[in-house]
Design a protein around this motif. Structure first.
Motif, mmCIF file in Angstrom:
data_model
loop_
_atom_site.group_PDB
_atom_site.id
_atom_site.type_symbol
_atom_site.label_atom_id
_atom_site.label_comp_id
_atom_site.label_asym_id
_atom_site.label_seq_id
_atom_site.Cartn_x
_atom_site.Cartn_y
_atom_site.Cartn_z
ATOM 1 N N HIS A 1 11.383 8.186 10.518
ATOM 2 C CA HIS A 1 12.212 7.265 11.295
ATOM 3 C C HIS A 1 11.852 5.822 10.962
ATOM 4 O O HIS A 1 12.728 4.973 10.745
ATOM 5 C CB HIS A 1 12.012 7.554 12.790
ATOM 6 N N GLU A 2 10.548 5.531 10.902
ATOM 7 C CA GLU A 2 10.090 4.175 10.579
ATOM 8 C C GLU A 2 10.513 3.759 9.173
ATOM 9 O O GLU A 2 10.781 2.582 8.919
ATOM 10 C CB GLU A 2 8.562 4.111 10.714
ATOM 11 N N GLU B 1 8.464 10.798 13.203
ATOM 12 C CA GLU B 1 8.293 9.382 13.559
ATOM 13 C C GLU B 1 8.149 8.507 12.314
ATOM 14 O O GLU B 1 8.752 7.424 12.219
ATOM 15 C CB GLU B 1 7.045 9.219 14.437
ATOM 16 N N GLN C 1 -0.314 5.672 9.815
ATOM 17 C CA GLN C 1 0.864 5.306 10.612
ATOM 18 C C GLN C 1 0.531 4.143 11.540
ATOM 19 O O GLN C 1 1.304 3.189 11.663
ATOM 20 C CB GLN C 1 1.350 6.519 11.406
ATOM 21 N N GLY D 1 0.410 0.885 9.904
ATOM 22 C CA GLY D 1 1.681 0.393 9.391
ATOM 23 C C GLY D 1 1.951 0.802 7.963
ATOM 24 O O GLY D 1 2.915 0.335 7.336
ATOM 25 N N SER E 1 3.375 3.385 6.264
ATOM 26 C CA SER E 1 4.194 4.573 6.505
ATOM 27 C C SER E 1 4.263 5.489 5.295
ATOM 28 O O SER E 1 4.361 6.717 5.433
ATOM 29 C CB SER E 1 5.606 4.160 6.925
#
Length: 839
Positions: A663-664, A660, A623, A626, A628
């Motif tokens: 969400h990303e 999270e 995470q 980056g 995801s």
């Protein structure tokens, strides 16, 4: 909450399932335990699971064990009962506190227990009890809170490290309950304050020798000697009512000789019942007591005189056992401990203890008579007898037997499988205060070898149950003993243990000093296993300091030593620690590599608990990189394993990160579902801080997808939970988020209301950063309402705070907004500053 409560049944059921799984693992030959190394950081899979998940103490503790019915004290009880009644109705602003104080043996505990029994219907959600005045040393608030949290159903690993967080968790678990807390033998008000429930529906009873000045109380019961009528009633219940009724004058003379002291009357009455027999008239006993003369005016003198009479008529073996009880300052101890202390068999020890109980010198605990309670004044009497009558070499031999027994029993690694470990943990829980006292005893008897070994051996139990005050105390005694021996191996192990204890308490500088000493000693001896452990501890301390380069260097060396030793479990653990340090140092690729190798080793061992933990850390690393999609994969797998293991705490943690990541990735519906599940799970666990964060994150996602009212409700609920918990910083942040959301949703009036509340909290906390931010948002809300003067005042105040903080960039942004507000006000003819209020 009693054992029949829904909460209690849930905890018991959860443990029965875990225990059965542990038995299955033992039968399948998959149970591996750690070979006795000092410290509590590196634990084998099966042992670690039991230490992390061992069942909590029953919510209803020892209150039911006091079987004797209280005699008298009706006047003292009246005010206390009225205060508890008011508290049960929530009429007090905070939890009412009833203080029962008096000298030893006067009956403070009996009165407190009678109050608790009487109040049980008023507080139907349960009764908790904790003893702060153990003979081994006063229990610190941190250890007391750990005990209470576990009694409320928290597993040991769910007990927060920080004292303030323990207080918050404890109060949050009691927030929706009507419960009574009994705190025994408090030394001062400071000891008690951290244990106050904080909920108006709860109450507390405190026993103490002193009045506890400075503690706000609803009622105080100061106990002295019993009135003559009540003292005679107590004697009648002990020796038989007919004998007292036949000669009331003699009965009065007897209780006067006892100074109307409850313990003295009980002990003398027990002797009269057991030794003098029914045939001996009371007037003969009273005459004999008069011939002995007045024992003195002090309470302890009266009790000692009664004890002397009772002791004189004991068998020789019972007298010897009583003297040996005086060697260890213990309020309660098991039959097996007495057997070790006296060198007798358990059967012989039980016979002697039964004789002492018949004479009122000890009290059996529970129907099985496996444990015995020793009153403080009885122990003092026994200690005096031991010092006067027991030869020094016999006292020393008894202490050595006791210490050898405790060293053996504290060896969790030698307890067998997971079920054996759990049984050993339960036994150690009962003996906790005695273990601390035994380390002190070893030091006072110059038994340095036994002192450091017991201190090191106790560490894993004390760490597992989060009794860190006791751990630090015993570890310090262990270092002193090892230093006295001048044994490098003993010193290395003792300093390593003390480093572990300091690290747990957050005393990082002290931990570093201990680990460095231990590393040097292990290196000098060429002990690779010890060196690897201490290097890992030193790496953890450097990591906590933020010295990540030093941490990585320690972890790297520790890892290489582990590989050379072919210690797979410890190698996996070292790789896990190394991965964490690399991630903190922004070395994400190195962190991923370390975590992957650690994961492979844990999987090969079938260690599902560690696998879930490492997958979580790997997901968080992805995470932060980056990546995801990979983060989603690892976190999803971790969540599934936590679910299979029944690890709700671990699942709640993963749900937050999973939300999270979703969400990303733009998976808003899934993110909302994760945050909702996390919030519900956190609440069920009593993790109110976790619930606050989950609700705040939920509100953020709901805001983004246009669910304006749902988002506002989440922010409001987050702020309310924080308010109930007393976490003003969290409440302020949630209100700020609410105000910003209302502002973005074109609801400036509602935004102003939330932001004003946030501003009050920020100022009360002295949080200047939060104050500046809230003022800026408040200015925007007033601007949206067309209240230009108020907007200018808020912007001006915000700019001034930013300038004092040295944030010139943010101050310039706010200054520009202030200029626009002033310009707009000039065009509209509104006087600058309006009513002069930043609110």
């Amino acid at each position: 909450m009693s054992g029949e409560s829904e909460k209690g049944r849930g905890v018991a059921a959860r443990w029965r399932l875990a225990a059965q799984a542990a038995r299955d693992a033992v039968l399948a030959g998959r149970d591996a335990v750690l070979a006795g190394q000092p410290g509590g950081r590196e634990v084998a899979a099966s042992l670690g699971q039991v230490l992390a998940d061992s069942p909590a103490q029953p919510f209803l503790l020892h209150l039911t064990e006091h079987a004797d019915e209280l005699v008298g004290r009706t006047v003292e009880l009246a005010d206390a009962q009225a205060a508890l009644e008011r508290g049960s109705r929530g009429e007090e602003d905070a939890s009412p506190v009833v203080v029962v104080n008096g000298p030893p043996g006067i009956g403070t505990s009996a009165v407190a227990v009678q109050l608790a029994r009487w109040a049980r219907p008023l507080f139907p959600d349960g009764q908790l009890a904790v003893d702060l005045g153990q003979p081994g040393g006063a229990v610190g608030p941190g250890d007391a809170l750990s005990e209470l949290l576990q009694a409320l159903g928290a597993r040991p690993r769910e007990v927060p490290d920080d004292l303030l967080e323990r207080v918050r968790r404890y109060r949050s678990l009691l927030a929706d309950r009507r419960a009574l807390v009994l705190v025994e033998r408090a030394a001062d008000a400071e000891q008690v304050r951290a244990l106050l429930p904080g909920n108006p529906g709860c109450a507390m009873i405190v026993t103490t020798r002193t009045p506890l000045g400075g503690l706000a109380t609803a009622a105080r019961c100061r106990l002295g000697p019993l009135p003559e009528r009540d003292a005679i009633e107590l004697l009648a219940r002990t020796v038989g009512r007919r004998r007292v009724d036949d000669d009331p004058a003699a009965a009065l003379a007897i209780v006067r000789w006892c100074g109307r002291h409850p313990l003295a009357v009980r002990v003398l009455g027990a002797w009269m019942r057991q030794q003098a027999g029914e045939a001996l008239p009371l007037d003969r006993i009273a005459e004999d007591l008069r011939d002995r003369g007045t024992p003195g005016t002090g309470d302890q003198q009266r009790v000692a005189a009664s004890l002397e009479i009772a002791n004189r008529f004991l068998s020789g073996e019972a007298k010897r056992v009583l003297r040996h009880l005086g060697l260890l300052p213990a309020a309660e101890l098991g039959t097996s401990v007495v057997a070790a202390l006296t060198g007798a068999t358990e059967e012989a020890a039980e016979r002697s203890l039964t004789e002492l109980a018949a004479g009122g010198l000890v009290d059996p605990v529970g129907a099985e008579r496996a444990r015995w309670r020793v009153h403080e004044l009885v122990w003092q009497f026994a200690a005096d007898k031991a010092a006067r009558q027991e030869p020094a070499e016999l006292r020393r031999a008894a202490c050595q037997r006791l210490l050898a027994f405790y060293i053996d029993q504290a060896d969790l690694a030698g307890a067998g499988g997971a079920v054996g470990v759990q049984e050993r943990l339960d036994w150690l829980e009962h003996e906790r205060a005695n273990l601390v006292a035994a380390v002190d005893l070893a030091g006072s008897e110059q038994l340095a070898e036994e002192a450091w070994r017991l201190a090191v051996r106790c560490a894993r139990f004390l760490d597992a149950r989060h009794y860190w005050d006791a751990w630090l105390r015993t570890a310090e005694r262990g270092v002193a003993a090892a230093t006295e021996l001048a044994s490098p191996a003993a010193e290395a192990a003792a300093y390593e243990n003390l480093g572990d204890a300091h690290l747990r308490r957050g005393r990082i500088d002290d931990a570093v000093g201990c680990y460095e000493r231990s590393v040097a000693l292990w290196r000098e001896r060429g002990d690779s296993a010890g060196l690897a452990r201490s290097l890992a501890g030193l790496g953890s301390a450097h990591e906590r300091r933020g010295q990540l380069g030093k941490a990585v260097a320690c972890y790297d060396e520790s890892l290489e030593l582990r590989r050379d030793l072919d210690d797979v479990r410890a190698t996996a653990w070292a790789l896990e620690r190394l991965g964490g340090a690399h991630r903190e140092w922004q070395g994400h690729n190195q962190a991923v590599n370390a975590y992957r190798e650690s994961l492979r080793l844990y999987q090969a061992r079938g260690d599902r608990t560690s696998e879930a933990r490492v997958r979580t850390e790997l997901g968080i690393t992805y995470q932060q990189q980056g990546d995801s999609k990979r983060a989603l994969r690892e976190l999803s797998r971790s969540l599934r394993i936590h679910g299979e293991l029944g690890d709700d705490q671990g699942a709640a943690f993963v749900l937050g990160h999973l939300g999270e990541v979703q969400h990303e990735l733009g998976q808003h519906a899934e993110a909302i579902r994760m945050f909702k599940q996390g919030q519900v799970l956190a609440r069920s666990l009593g993790d109110r801080p976790g619930e606050i964060v989950a609700l705040r994150r939920l509100g953020e996602v709901q805001r983004e997808v246009g669910q304006d009212e749902e988002a506002a409700a989440s922010f409001e609920q987050s702020a309310e939970v924080a308010r109930q918990l007393g976490d003003r910083a969290a409440e302020a942040l949630s209100l700020l988020r609410l105000g910003m959301h209302r502002l973005a949703a074109r609801q400036p009036r509602a935004a102003v209301e939330a932001l004003r509340r946030a501003l009050d909290l920020a100022r009360s906390l002295g949080d200047r950063v939060a104050e500046a931010h809230v003022l800026e948002q408040l200015g925007l809300a007033h601007l949206e309402l067309g209240e230009l003067g108020k907007a200018a005042t808020a912007f001006d105040a915000s700019k001034a705070v930013y300038q004092r903080l040295g944030d010139s960039e943010r101050a310039a942004v706010v200054a520009a907004r202030l200029d626009r507000a002033l310009a707009a006000g000039a065009r509209l003819g509104e006087p600058p500053g309006g009513d002069g209020s930043a609110r």
